[in-house]
Scaffold this active site. Structure first.
Site, mmCIF file in Angstrom:
data_model
loop_
_atom_site.group_PDB
_atom_site.id
_atom_site.type_symbol
_atom_site.label_atom_id
_atom_site.label_comp_id
_atom_site.label_asym_id
_atom_site.label_seq_id
_atom_site.Cartn_x
_atom_site.Cartn_y
_atom_site.Cartn_z
ATOM 1 N N GLU A 1 5.253 -5.194 6.847
ATOM 2 C CA GLU A 1 4.617 -4.112 7.611
ATOM 3 C C GLU A 1 5.234 -3.928 8.991
ATOM 4 O O GLU A 1 5.245 -2.832 9.540
ATOM 5 C CB GLU A 1 3.105 -4.369 7.759
ATOM 6 C CG GLU A 1 2.301 -4.230 6.478
ATOM 7 C CD GLU A 1 2.155 -5.526 5.700
ATOM 8 O OE1 GLU A 1 3.010 -6.432 5.867
ATOM 9 O OE2 GLU A 1 1.196 -5.626 4.920
ATOM 10 N N GLU B 1 -0.954 -9.190 -0.232
ATOM 11 C CA GLU B 1 -2.366 -9.433 0.112
ATOM 12 C C GLU B 1 -3.247 -9.433 -1.147
ATOM 13 O O GLU B 1 -4.146 -10.255 -1.288
ATOM 14 C CB GLU B 1 -2.836 -8.383 1.132
ATOM 15 C CG GLU B 1 -2.178 -8.622 2.492
ATOM 16 C CD GLU B 1 -2.342 -7.473 3.472
ATOM 17 O OE1 GLU B 1 -2.135 -6.308 3.048
ATOM 18 O OE2 GLU B 1 -2.656 -7.726 4.649
ATOM 19 N N GLY C 1 0.578 -4.960 1.149
ATOM 20 C CA GLY C 1 -0.697 -4.996 0.438
ATOM 21 C C GLY C 1 -0.560 -5.661 -0.927
ATOM 22 O O GLY C 1 -1.529 -6.222 -1.449
ATOM 23 N N ALA D 1 0.871 -1.174 0.000
ATOM 24 C CA ALA D 1 0.000 0.000 0.000
ATOM 25 C C ALA D 1 0.909 1.225 0.000
ATOM 26 O O ALA D 1 2.085 1.141 0.362
ATOM 27 C CB ALA D 1 -0.898 -0.019 1.226
#
Ligand code: DAK
Length: 269
Positions: free
Chosen positions: A143, A123, A120, A77
């Protein structure tokens, strides 16, 4: 055309976050933020979900191919977008709703993963159905190094995919897995030489697109239920979907074609 010679088409407009095209019955989406290694910001994710839903409801499209670039599938992200946000802002924006839209796509999604698939990005990769990874892929959930933890399903989907021991190691240490480690662990199902990162995935998507589209969708649904239901509930669900397919012309065509020793021609009904 040999898989090695197929490259993704260059962007017509350099500023589009998601590049969209079709190839026969394959709907192709490419993440296009090369300057930030395809970091996923909210605008991009909204466009991605919207385009995927458009392909999902288009009868001409049987399979979706999602690709990044050779250097990066997606490095996570967008950190810049999140860095100074408060808890309340994060809560109020409810960006997970966009990710949930992608998880609800019914048609199979093939992921062409080359380079970084982090945070992300990992993910998002795990929300796809078949992952074709290039041998240069670096996959992980780093993260922890930013003082947070995975938030878009990483702790759950990674653990289900590779088991507690390795998922805990990857998530707590923030280390990345090589393509080979990811293959051995069952996180991806195919690894190809870097130069075939796109063509191999496109070829697979094209192969799937020749199969009966409704059978593809219901089979996807049944496999995903294995993560949510217990065994007897899952088998019951599978059975109902299996019966449903006997209401399709494609089931008749598929089985008659076998008996007549010819190739089936599926129509998606
Ligand atoms: N966000 C923003 N920019 C990024 C980025 C990212 N995730 N990753 C890379 N970039 C940018 C870099 O800042 C750099 O920009 P400039 O400095 O050139 O302006 C450019 O991309 C090139 O990166 P590097 O210069 O760092 O390239 P290297 O080859 O040296 O290193 C790297 C590549 C991938 C190892 C490194 O860039 C890196 O460590 N990137 C961060 C990886 C990471 O920590 N990813 C996890 C992010 S957190 C949510 C849903 C999901 C999530 C959160 C919320 N909601 C729905 C609310 C998920 C969170 C995450 O993914």
């Amino acid at each position: 055309m040999s898989p090695a010679t197929v490259e993704p088409k260059p962007s017509a407009k350099g500023d589009e976050l998601i590049l969209t095209e079709t190839d026969g019955n394959v709907g192709i989406l490419r993440i296009n933020r090369p300057k930030v290694l395809n970091a996923l910001n909210p605008e991009l994710m909204t466009m991605l979900a919207t385009q995927m839903e458009a392909f999902d409801t288009d009868p001409k499209i049987h399979v979706i191919l999602l690709a990044g670039s050779e250097r990066a599938w997606a490095a996570g992200a967008d950190i810049g977008d999140m860095a100074e946000r408060s808890t309340f802002e994060m809560y109020q924006r409810d960006q997970f709703a966009t990710w949930d839209r992608i998880a609800r796509i019914k048609k199979p999604i093939v992921a062409a993963v080359s380079g970084y698939a982090l945070g992300g990005g990992c993910e998002l990769m795990m929300m796809c159905d078949i992952v074709v990874a290039a041998d240069n892929a670096q996959i992980g959930q780093p993260e922890i190094n930013l003082g947070v933890m995975p938030g878009a399903g990483g702790t759950q989907r990674l653990t289900r995919a590779i088991g507690k021991a390795l998922a805990m190691d990857v998530i707590l240490s923030g280390r990345t897995l090589s393509a080979k480690e990811a293959l051995d662990a069952g996180l991806v199902s195919r690894v190809v030489p870097k130069e075939h990162w796109y063509s191999a995935a496109l070829k697979l998507a094209q192969e799937l697109a020749k199969k009966a589209p409704l059978a593809l969708q219901l089979a996807k649904e049944a496999v995903l239920k294995a993560h949510e239901l217990n065994l007897s509930q899952g088998i019951l669900h599978e059975r109902k979907l299996f019966y449903m397919l006997f209401a399709t012309e494609d089931q008749k065509e598929g089985m008659r074609a076998f008996a007549e020793k010819r190739k089936a021609v599926f129509k998606g009904r």
